[in-house]
Design a protein around this motif. Structure first.
Motif, PDB file in Angstrom:
ATOM      1  N   VAL A  94      43.121 -56.641  27.061  1.00  0.00           N
ATOM      2  CA  VAL A  94      43.817 -56.043  26.248  1.00  0.00           C
ATOM      3  C   VAL A  94      44.729 -56.721  25.185  1.00  0.00           C
ATOM      4  N   ARG A  95      44.980 -58.550  26.362  1.00  0.00           N
ATOM      5  CA  ARG A  95      45.401 -59.146  25.107  1.00  0.00           C
ATOM      6  C   ARG A  95      44.792 -59.773  24.404  1.00  0.00           C
ATOM      7  N   LEU A  96      43.478 -59.698  24.221  1.00  0.00           N
ATOM      8  CA  LEU A  96      42.260 -60.415  23.667  1.00  0.00           C
ATOM      9  C   LEU A  96      42.384 -59.636  22.493  1.00  0.00           C
ATOM     10  N   VAL A  97      41.580 -58.128  22.319  1.00  0.00           N
ATOM     11  CA  VAL A  97      41.688 -57.450  21.416  1.00  0.00           C
ATOM     12  C   VAL A  97      43.389 -57.111  20.274  1.00  0.00           C
ATOM     13  N   GLU A  98      44.461 -56.740  21.339  1.00  0.00           N
ATOM     14  CA  GLU A  98      45.741 -57.039  20.226  1.00  0.00           C
ATOM     15  C   GLU A  98      45.902 -58.035  20.134  1.00  0.00           C
ATOM     16  N   GLU A  99      45.706 -59.304  20.015  1.00  0.00           N
ATOM     17  CA  GLU A  99      45.781 -61.123  19.481  1.00  0.00           C
ATOM     18  C   GLU A  99      44.423 -59.927  17.948  1.00  0.00           C
ATOM     19  N   ALA A 100      43.946 -60.045  18.361  1.00  0.00           N
ATOM     20  CA  ALA A 100      42.920 -59.917  16.818  1.00  0.00           C
ATOM     21  C   ALA A 100      43.034 -58.828  16.102  1.00  0.00           C
ATOM     22  N   GLY A 101      44.304 -58.621  16.335  1.00  0.00           N
ATOM     23  CA  GLY A 101      44.976 -56.799  15.407  1.00  0.00           C
ATOM     24  C   GLY A 101      44.061 -55.905  15.581  1.00  0.00           C
ATOM     25  N   ARG A 102      43.440 -55.858  16.985  1.00  0.00           N
ATOM     26  CA  ARG A 102      43.131 -54.057  16.758  1.00  0.00           C
ATOM     27  C   ARG A 102      43.290 -52.951  17.442  1.00  0.00           C
ATOM     28  N   LYS A 103      43.274 -51.476  18.367  1.00  0.00           N
ATOM     29  CA  LYS A 103      43.945 -51.476  18.773  1.00  0.00           C
ATOM     30  C   LYS A 103      43.323 -51.343  20.442  1.00  0.00           C
ATOM     31  N   ALA A 104      44.335 -51.748  21.877  1.00  0.00           N
ATOM     32  CA  ALA A 104      43.007 -51.396  22.897  1.00  0.00           C
ATOM     33  C   ALA A 104      43.561 -50.808  23.522  1.00  0.00           C
ATOM     34  N   VAL A 105      42.829 -49.822  24.375  1.00  0.00           N
ATOM     35  CA  VAL A 105      43.303 -48.802  25.486  1.00  0.00           C
ATOM     36  C   VAL A 105      42.476 -48.849  26.371  1.00  0.00           C
ATOM     37  N   ALA A 106      43.323 -50.030  27.874  1.00  0.00           N
ATOM     38  CA  ALA A 106      42.509 -49.666  29.067  1.00  0.00           C
ATOM     39  C   ALA A 106      42.740 -48.367  30.173  1.00  0.00           C
ATOM     40  N   VAL A 107      41.673 -47.813  30.398  1.00  0.00           N
ATOM     41  CA  VAL A 107      41.630 -46.358  31.650  1.00  0.00           C
ATOM     42  C   VAL A 107      41.122 -47.134  32.443  1.00  0.00           C
ATOM     43  N   ALA A 108      41.623 -47.080  33.723  1.00  0.00           N
ATOM     44  CA  ALA A 108      41.901 -46.502  35.032  1.00  0.00           C
ATOM     45  C   ALA A 108      40.510 -45.795  35.661  1.00  0.00           C
ATOM     46  N   CYS A 109      38.698 -46.086  35.884  1.00  0.00           N
ATOM     47  CA  CYS A 109      38.208 -45.252  35.803  1.00  0.00           C
ATOM     48  C   CYS A 109      37.120 -45.785  35.831  1.00  0.00           C
ATOM     49  N   ASP A 110      36.797 -44.564  37.235  1.00  0.00           N
ATOM     50  CA  ASP A 110      35.393 -44.528  38.374  1.00  0.00           C
ATOM     51  C   ASP A 110      33.867 -43.818  37.699  1.00  0.00           C
ATOM     52  N   VAL A 111      33.634 -44.866  36.904  1.00  0.00           N
ATOM     53  CA  VAL A 111      32.495 -43.409  36.328  1.00  0.00           C
ATOM     54  C   VAL A 111      31.717 -42.980  37.398  1.00  0.00           C
ATOM     55  N   ARG A 112      31.244 -43.251  38.516  1.00  0.00           N
ATOM     56  CA  ARG A 112      30.960 -42.651  39.623  1.00  0.00           C
ATOM     57  C   ARG A 112      31.530 -41.206  39.799  1.00  0.00           C
ATOM     58  N   ASP A 113      32.492 -40.713  39.141  1.00  0.00           N
ATOM     59  CA  ASP A 113      32.981 -39.454  39.326  1.00  0.00           C
ATOM     60  C   ASP A 113      32.936 -38.503  38.003  1.00  0.00           C
ATOM     61  N   GLU A 114      32.348 -37.663  37.609  1.00  0.00           N
ATOM     62  CA  GLU A 114      32.148 -36.863  36.794  1.00  0.00           C
ATOM     63  C   GLU A 114      33.197 -36.359  36.252  1.00  0.00           C
ATOM     64  N   GLU A 115      34.095 -35.960  36.518  1.00  0.00           N
ATOM     65  CA  GLU A 115      35.514 -36.128  36.035  1.00  0.00           C
ATOM     66  C   GLU A 115      35.632 -36.649  35.453  1.00  0.00           C
ATOM     67  N   GLN A 116      36.457 -37.738  35.545  1.00  0.00           N
ATOM     68  CA  GLN A 116      36.973 -39.076  35.078  1.00  0.00           C
ATOM     69  C   GLN A 116      35.532 -39.588  33.871  1.00  0.00           C
TER      70      GLN A 116
END
Length: 294
Positions: A94-116
Motif C-alpha cells: 500500500v505504501r509503495l502504491v500510494e507513494e506513486a500517487g495512486r490509490k491502493a486498496v488491500a483486501v484480506a481474501c482467501d481465493v479458495r472461497d467462492e463467496e470471498q
C-alpha cells in the motif's frame, strides 16, 4: 560492480549459493536474505497504464508486490488481495502504491472461497467503477520430495482451489465489469512445461492455467478483452523459503544461473496490460531465465 556487470543479466542479482533459510507458510519478506528486489529503486513508469483500474491477487509480496508497484508507477490504481497473516507485507505494498500517487486498496481474501472471490469483485467495482485489468497471481505450493504418496488430499485440495478455483471464480465474476480494451493476466510457470517431481500437484495446476488462458482468450476476443499469462522461472519470493526444503541452490538450474528478482517479472505484466500489446491475446509470455519452453 562495474557498468558491464550492471548490464550483464548473469551478474545483475544474487546468485547461488544463497543462505539456507526456512519460514512458516505463507512466508514474509522481512526475514529473507538477500531481500527481494521489487523495483523500489529501479522501476520507472512512463504512463503506459494511466488511470487504469487493476485487481491483483497475491499482491502483498513477491511478484504481486512488484506488479502493484509497477502498475502504480505506470498510472494505475490497484486493489490487491493478501491473506490475513500477510497484513504487514500488505501495508508495505500500500505504501509503495500510494507513494506513486495512486490509490491502493488491500483486501484480506482467501481465493479458495467462492463467496470471498465474489465479494472481492464487488469491492473492486465499488471502489473503481470498473475493472480494466485482472491479474490472477495468488498461488500455493508445497514441496513433497517423497513422491505422490506424500501429497495428502488436504494439500492437493489447497493447491487446486488456490491456483485454479480462485482464478476461475474471479474471471467469471469480473468479466461483466471488464470493458472492451481490458485484459486478464494469469500467472502460470515454467513448471507447466518442465514439471519438477517434488512439485507435482503445483505443476499440474500451472499446466491447466495455460489451457484456461488460451481457451478463455478465444471466448472473449470478440468482446475486445485480451487474456494472456506470464510463465516465470525461479523467482526469489517468500513462497520459496516457506515451501522448499533447500534454498541454497534455488535458481541455479536456470541457464542464467540464478533466480529472478520479482522486479524482473513486473515489466511482462505491464506490457500485457498496455495498449502496446493490443494484438496479443491467448499468449504465454515466458520469463524463465533461459529455460527453453514450447
Amino acid at each position: 560492480m562495474n557498468d558491464d556487470d550492471v548490464r550483464n543479466p548473469v551478474e545483475r542479482h544474487p546468485r547461488p549459493d544463497l543462505p539456507q533459510q526456512d519460514q512458516e507458510h505463507p512466508g514474509w519478506t522481512g526475514p529473507m536474505d538477500p531481500p527481494p528486489d521489487h523495483g523500489e529503486e529501479s522501476y520507472r513508469g512512463s504512463g503506459l497504464l494511466k488511470d487504469r483500474k487493476a485487481v491483483l491477487t497475491g499482491g502483498d509480496s513477491g511478484i504481486g508486490r512488484a506488479v502493484a508497484l509497477a502498475y502504480a508507477r505506470e498510472g494505475a490504481d490497484v486493489l490487491f488481495t493478501h491473506l490475513p497473516e500477510e497484513a504487514e507485507d500488505a501495508r508495505e505494498t500500500v505504501r509503495l502504491v500510494e507513494e506513486a500517487g495512486r490509490k491502493a486498496v488491500a483486501v484480506a481474501c482467501d481465493v479458495r472461497d467462492e463467496e470471498q472471490c465474489r465479494a472481492l469483485v464487488e469491492r473492486a467495482v465499488a471502489e473503481f467503477g470498473r475493472i480494466d485489468v485482472l491479474i490472477n497471481n495468488a498461488a500455493y505450493q508445497m514441496a513433497q520430495p517423497d513422491g505422490i504418496g506424500a501429497i495428502t488430499t488436504e494439500q492437493f485440495d489447497r493447491v487446486v482451489r488456490t491456483n485454479l478455483y480462485g482464478m476461475f471464480w474471479l474471471c467469471r465474476a469480473a468479466l461483466p465489469h471488464i470493458p472492451a480494451g481490458g485484459s486478464i493476466i494469469n500467472t502460470t510457470s515454467v513448471q507447466a512445461y518442465k514439471p519438477s517431481p517434488h512439485l507435482l500437484d503445483y505443476a499440474m495446476t500451472k499446466g491447466a492455467i495455460v489451457t484456461f488462458t488460451q481457451g478463455l482468450a478465444q471466448m472473449v476476443a470478440a468482446d475486445g478483452i485480451r487474456v494472456n499469462a506470464v510463465a516465470p522461472g525461479p523467482v526469489w519470493t517468500p513462497l520459496i523459503p516457506a515451501t522448499l526444503p533447500d534454498t541454497k541452490e534455488f535458481g541455479k538450474q536456470a541457464p542464467l544461473g540464478r533466480p529472478a528478482q520479482p522486479a524482473e517479472m513486473a515489466p511482462a505484466y505491464v506490457f500485457l496490460a498496455s495498449d502496446q500489446a493490443s494484438f496479443v491475446t491467448a499468449e504465454i509470455l515466458n520469463a524463465t531465465g533461459g529455460t527453453p519452453l514450447p
